[in-house]
Enzyme design. Sequence first.
Site, mmCIF file in Angstrom:
data_model
loop_
_atom_site.group_PDB
_atom_site.id
_atom_site.type_symbol
_atom_site.label_atom_id
_atom_site.label_comp_id
_atom_site.label_asym_id
_atom_site.label_seq_id
_atom_site.Cartn_x
_atom_site.Cartn_y
_atom_site.Cartn_z
ATOM 1 N N CYS A 72 44.178 44.463 44.648
ATOM 2 C CA CYS A 72 43.779 44.641 43.243
ATOM 3 C C CYS A 72 45.045 44.566 42.404
ATOM 4 O O CYS A 72 45.923 43.775 42.681
ATOM 5 C CB CYS A 72 43.033 45.966 43.066
ATOM 6 S SG CYS A 72 43.983 47.423 43.540
ATOM 7 N N GLY A 73 45.163 45.395 41.377
ATOM 8 C CA GLY A 73 46.386 45.419 40.590
ATOM 9 C C GLY A 73 47.469 46.247 41.237
ATOM 10 O O GLY A 73 48.629 45.846 41.289
#
Length: 277
Positions: free
Chosen positions: A237-238
């Site tokens: 993800c981030g």
Amino acid sequence: MQTTIVSAEWLHDHINDPDLIILDASQNANVSGLVPPYEGKYIPNARFFDLKNVFSDQKSLLPNTVPSPEAFEEGARSLGISNTSKVVVYDNLGIYFSPRVRFLFKVMGHHHVAVLNGGLPAWIESGYETALNLVPHISEEGDFRASFNKEILMNAEEIYKNISSQDHIVIDVRSAERFSGEIPEPRKGIRSGHIPKSYNLPFKKLLKEGKYKSKEALKDEFTKAGINDDTPYVFSCGSGLTACIAMLASELVNDNPVKVYDGSWTEWGQSEYPVEK
């Protein structure tokens, strides 16, 4: 106790179990811009699990990375947690921070952990009693001992080699716009795009009104994203946080081995590794 998710009803029925510890993983901010529907309310007897300042590697230049086993042990013991403890974790957004906490316990070898499906909103909307404060002081320290399980973690070098080997399917749970590079990253200095040959399954597609969708709907989301074989999955993800939302969703409906790329796009996007758009 289920070791994936439990309902508000289950927690209400077991809240006084002597070996049960309830953790509140709510944080003051999130990069997704989500706003908690309830402020200043807590599940009775909940203890604060400080993801940012205690249960992340404070020496890392990356956000949210897994702490050392020693640091995790110290933090868990201060919360009164032992290896015999059963843990239920929730947050005030429904499902957001809590799956990361469950993942951290799995990394540290403790599997008696479940996420409250729907979190604090589900508890309140079920009509159950709330408290005005978290437990301010833990009277009895736990004796938790970590058994570090590196097999469910992947690093950037392993992800890079996987572009060629395809031993794992990399599943990026950021939004479609971030995955495609249509919008800039929320963190400065991070390139746009995605890891070559990765798949996009935004974590928000796995949730409905702050809860996980039905098992049938979750399976359908994986299939629609083109992810439907028995290859091991690694979630990104981030910053390694919302990847755990999708990891838990997969555990609910798939038998595939699952891992998390802990550095995620914050690391990859500022490295010299290749990027696709």
